[in-house]
Scaffold this motif. Structure first.
Motif, PDB file in Angstrom:
ATOM      1  N   TYR A  75       0.814  -1.209   0.000  1.00 13.35           N
ATOM      2  CA  TYR A  75       0.000   0.000   0.000  1.00 13.35           C
ATOM      3  C   TYR A  75       0.851   1.263   0.000  1.00 13.35           C
ATOM      4  CZ  TYR A  75      -3.417  -3.499   1.335  1.00 13.35           C
ATOM      5  OH  TYR A  75      -4.213  -4.618   1.360  1.00 13.35           O
ATOM      6  N   ALA A  76       2.123   1.129  -0.403  1.00 15.09           N
ATOM      7  CA  ALA A  76       3.052   2.263  -0.351  1.00 15.09           C
ATOM      8  C   ALA A  76       2.584   3.425  -1.225  1.00 15.09           C
ATOM      9  CB  ALA A  76       4.440   1.806  -0.776  1.00 15.09           C
ATOM     10  N   GLU A  77       2.037   3.129  -2.376  1.00 11.18           N
ATOM     11  CA  GLU A  77       1.596   4.193  -3.284  1.00 11.18           C
ATOM     12  C   GLU A  77       0.423   4.964  -2.687  1.00 11.18           C
ATOM     13  OE1 GLU A  77      -0.145   4.729  -7.841  1.00 11.18           O
ATOM     14  OE2 GLU A  77       0.864   2.854  -7.267  1.00 11.18           O
ATOM     15  N   ILE A  78      -0.525   4.240  -2.087  1.00 13.32           N
ATOM     16  CA  ILE A  78      -1.671   4.896  -1.436  1.00 13.32           C
ATOM     17  C   ILE A  78      -1.188   5.768  -0.284  1.00 13.32           C
ATOM     18  CG2 ILE A  78      -3.760   4.501  -0.070  1.00 13.32           C
ATOM     19  CD1 ILE A  78      -4.163   1.934  -1.718  1.00 13.32           C
ATOM     20  N   LYS A  79      -0.252   5.225   0.504  1.00 12.91           N
ATOM     21  CA  LYS A  79       0.272   5.984   1.632  1.00 12.91           C
ATOM     22  C   LYS A  79       0.934   7.273   1.169  1.00 12.91           C
ATOM     23  CE  LYS A  79       3.644   5.822   5.404  1.00 12.91           C
ATOM     24  NZ  LYS A  79       4.636   4.991   6.131  1.00 12.91           N
ATOM     25  N   GLU A  80       1.750   7.206   0.130  1.00  9.79           N
ATOM     26  CA  GLU A  80       2.462   8.399  -0.326  1.00  9.79           C
ATOM     27  C   GLU A  80       1.493   9.436  -0.889  1.00  9.79           C
ATOM     28  OE1 GLU A  80       5.666   9.238   0.149  1.00  9.79           O
ATOM     29  OE2 GLU A  80       5.566   7.441   1.408  1.00  9.79           O
ATOM     30  N   ARG A  81       0.452   8.985  -1.572  1.00 12.37           N
ATOM     31  CA  ARG A  81      -0.535   9.922  -2.103  1.00 12.37           C
ATOM     32  C   ARG A  81      -1.257  10.651  -0.978  1.00 12.37           C
ATOM     33  NH1 ARG A  81      -5.834   9.274  -2.935  1.00 12.37           N
ATOM     34  NH2 ARG A  81      -5.753   6.989  -2.785  1.00 12.37           N
ATOM     35  N   LEU A  82      -1.675   9.910   0.036  1.00 16.15           N
ATOM     36  CA  LEU A  82      -2.376  10.531   1.157  1.00 16.15           C
ATOM     37  C   LEU A  82      -1.435  11.379   2.010  1.00 16.15           C
ATOM     38  CD1 LEU A  82      -4.749   7.618   2.134  1.00 16.15           C
ATOM     39  CD2 LEU A  82      -5.421   9.840   1.255  1.00 16.15           C
ATOM     40  N   LYS A  83      -0.199  10.931   2.130  1.00 13.36           N
ATOM     41  CA  LYS A  83       0.781  11.727   2.873  1.00 13.36           C
ATOM     42  C   LYS A  83       0.959  13.094   2.219  1.00 13.36           C
ATOM     43  CE  LYS A  83       5.561  11.633   4.575  1.00 13.36           C
ATOM     44  NZ  LYS A  83       6.798  10.812   4.689  1.00 13.36           N
ATOM     45  N   ALA A  84       1.023  13.117   0.889  1.00 10.13           N
ATOM     46  CA  ALA A  84       1.165  14.388   0.172  1.00 10.13           C
ATOM     47  C   ALA A  84      -0.043  15.283   0.421  1.00 10.13           C
ATOM     48  CB  ALA A  84       1.347  14.125  -1.320  1.00 10.13           C
ATOM     49  N   LEU A  85      -1.248  14.676   0.429  1.00 10.57           N
ATOM     50  CA  LEU A  85      -2.452  15.450   0.730  1.00 10.57           C
ATOM     51  C   LEU A  85      -2.422  15.998   2.146  1.00 10.57           C
ATOM     52  CD1 LEU A  85      -5.216  13.200  -0.899  1.00 10.57           C
ATOM     53  CD2 LEU A  85      -4.529  15.489  -1.650  1.00 10.57           C
ATOM     54  N   LEU A  86      -1.991  15.173   3.097  1.00  8.88           N
ATOM     55  CA  LEU A  86      -1.933  15.612   4.494  1.00  8.88           C
ATOM     56  C   LEU A  86      -0.973  16.778   4.657  1.00  8.88           C
ATOM     57  CD1 LEU A  86      -2.932  14.892   7.419  1.00  8.88           C
ATOM     58  CD2 LEU A  86      -0.754  13.709   7.680  1.00  8.88           C
ATOM     59  N   HIS A  87       0.168  16.693   3.988  1.00  9.79           N
ATOM     60  CA  HIS A  87       1.183  17.729   4.161  1.00  9.79           C
ATOM     61  C   HIS A  87       0.805  19.037   3.473  1.00  9.79           C
ATOM     62  CE1 HIS A  87       4.758  15.233   5.769  1.00  9.79           C
ATOM     63  NE2 HIS A  87       3.617  14.626   6.029  1.00  9.79           N
ATOM     64  N   GLU A  88      -0.197  18.997   2.589  1.00  9.15           N
ATOM     65  CA  GLU A  88      -0.705  20.254   2.036  1.00  9.15           C
ATOM     66  C   GLU A  88      -1.336  21.109   3.128  1.00  9.15           C
ATOM     67  OE1 GLU A  88      -3.376  19.746  -1.209  1.00  9.15           O
ATOM     68  OE2 GLU A  88      -1.966  18.560  -2.414  1.00  9.15           O
ATOM     69  N   LYS A  89      -1.997  20.458   4.086  1.00 10.19           N
ATOM     70  CA  LYS A  89      -2.658  21.189   5.172  1.00 10.19           C
ATOM     71  C   LYS A  89      -1.795  21.239   6.433  1.00 10.19           C
ATOM     72  CE  LYS A  89      -6.736  22.533   3.700  1.00 10.19           C
ATOM     73  NZ  LYS A  89      -6.384  22.481   2.276  1.00 10.19           N
ATOM     74  N   PHE A  90      -0.978  20.219   6.650  1.00  7.32           N
ATOM     75  CA  PHE A  90      -0.153  20.144   7.858  1.00  7.32           C
ATOM     76  C   PHE A  90       1.317  19.963   7.475  1.00  7.32           C
ATOM     77  CE2 PHE A  90      -4.320  18.378   9.096  1.00  7.32           C
ATOM     78  CZ  PHE A  90      -4.647  19.235  10.129  1.00  7.32           C
TER      79      PHE A  90
END
Length: 483
Positions: free
Chosen positions: A452-467
């Motif tokens: 699930y590394a690709e899903i994690k990296e995509r969501l991590k990028a989204l999270l870091h947009e706000k945090f």
């Protein structure tokens, strides 16, 4: 749940910035019809367990009817799963990390921390609206009190049974009428106030406390259910869950009859679930009483209705109760918006799968009323209410604090990614990734699973947009974007 096709959302209307000193609107440029009233039902501790959301047991005919008259949002999220900060966030359109409010203690109130913030009632009142707060709206009764034209805060008759009152029991089926308990009184006050507002434009918040603890409602609502129809959820914790992801649900343990340590047994679990849904049906009946009054007074033609919850809730899942986490069950909320009957493109009986947040209510109601909107964190949902099939946001964000550790979380409606950070340095201490494609209940933290590394990296990028990790401490006083 079907996957979203993330396409570019339709362009939103440009929102006019306004200062906190005076927020007068040029209504002539934005409104040619009768002014729009706004009625918001703000409910406490309600998860998306309603008939219209597909729950097989719960009886919620009034809310189901309201959904048939508007748009139901199936992917709506609160910004923090605790009353005080969530309600301040709703009423300001600002995320908790903007307001800096993370607790319900005295320092978690609105005005002492953010004296210059422009709140929803302030904006409406300064533009000639009558503003009404009935029941539980803010967590603190004194918050924003000066900006309510009418402010009615009801105390609850918690218990009809004297023995229950002595022990502060977690539930009760009183042989009483609806008005004995608080929400029945709130509905009566709302109806009486509406009668006085027939010739005024208004913003009214009706704050229903149930299904918040204690689950004390008239017996007739308990009688709608058979406790044996409820199943006991799994108490299993998700594999590899972070140690701070859940709480010890002390809110429930404050009541008599609840074990002070360990799990709630199967029989008591069924009773509490029964009590929760009886409370939902009681609250639903009060919504129906108020809506009947709106219709009878001929107010529906120009009144926009919003039904929402401050956050979700756990009913024994993971062996846990209450809210106070970043988990899907606690952050996901029901949301229904029914436009006024006179609205040209009014949609009825529709479901939107768009990702939306509680902070989006403020700009939605101001746009509907033709008022200028402060430069806030939320975005107006009115384009989505007119076109329920359209996407809206790429992600929804929430957070929860654990003292020196802050949990920040993001969902795309299918997966939830959480980082637990040092609240001062933003250093990541732990990560979680949960699959919610088929259930709101998480089974395993797969953040370290290479599959699930690709899903994690995509969501991590989204999270870091706000945090972003280079952001200041979560407890550092921040610049509020209204200023």
């Amino acid at each position: 749940m079907a996957k979203f096709n993330y396409i570019a959302a339709l362009s939103m209307l440009v929102l006019t910035a306004c200062s906190s000193s005076k927020v007068k609107a040029d209504l002539s440029a934005t409104q040619t019809k009768e002014p729009v009233n706004v009625l918001v039902f703000l409910v406490d501790d309600l998860r998306s367990d309603l008939g219209v959301y597909g729950h097989k047991h719960v009886k919620s005919p009034s809310i189901d009817k309201l959904a048939a008259e508007g748009v139901k949002f199936s992917n709506a999220y609160a910004q923090q799963a605790i009353c005080g900060p969530s309600r301040v966030s709703i009423m300001t359109g600002l995320r908790p990390e903007t307001t800096g409010l993370y607790t319900i203690r005295r320092d978690g109130r609105l005005r002492p921390n953010q004296p210059d913030v422009v709140s929803m009632p302030q904006l409406f009142k300064e533009n000639g609206y009558k503003t009404i707060s009935i029941g539980k709206v803010y967590h603190s009764v004194t918050d924003d009190q000066e900006n309510w034209s009418t402010h009615i805060k009801k105390l609850d008759n918690f218990y009809a049974n004297a023995e229950n009152a002595k022990t502060r029991f977690a539930y009760e089926a009183g042989d009483v009428d609806d008005k004995f308990y608080k929400d029945g009184k709130v509905a009566a006050d709302a109806i009486n106030t509406l009668k006085q507002l027939k010739d005024d434009k208004f913003l009214m918040f009706v704050g229903f406390s149930k299904p918040h603890l204690p689950f004390n409602v008239p017996k007739k609502y308990w009688d709608l259910y058979d406790r044996e129809q409820f199943s006991v959820p799994s108490r299993d914790k998700p594999d590899n869950m972070y140690r701070l992801a859940l709480t010890k649900w002390g809110e429930l343990r404050m009541y008599g009859g609840i074990p002070q340590k360990g799990d709630v047994d199967d029989e008591l679990t069924k009773t509490l679930i029964h009590a929760y849904y009886a409370s939902v049906s009681y609250m639903d009946a009060q919504v129906g009483r108020v809506m009947d009054a709106v219709d009878e007074m001929g107010l529906r033609d120009n009144t926009m209705i919003v039904f929402m919850s401050d956050h979700g809730y756990k009913l024994g899942e993971y062996g846990a109760w209450n809210k106070h986490t970043n988990m899907e069950l606690d952050t996901k909320v029901p949301l229904i918006i029914s436009r006024e009957l006179s609205h040209d493109n009014r949609q009825t009986g529709k479901t939107s799968e768009a990702l939306v947040e509680n902070i989006d209510i403020f700009p939605s109601v101001t746009q509907a009323a033709g008022l200028p909107t402060p430069n806030i964190d939320g975005k107006s949902l009115l384009t989505v209410t007119d076109h329920p099939e359209m996407p809206f946001k790429k992600a929804a964000y929430s957070l929860f604090n654990r003292g020196k550790i802050m949990g920040v979380t993001v969902t795309d409606g299918l997966w939830r990614y959480t980082e637990w950070r040092d609240a001062k340095t933003q250093e990541i201490k732990n990560t979680e990734l949960y699959n919610h494609t088929t259930s709101n209940v998480a089974t395993a933290n797969v953040a370290d699973d290479k599959q699930y590394a690709e899903i994690k990296e995509r969501l991590k990028a989204l999270l870091h947009e706000k945090f972003p990790q280079d952001a200041p401490s979560f407890y550092e006083k921040r610049h509020v974007i209204n200023n």
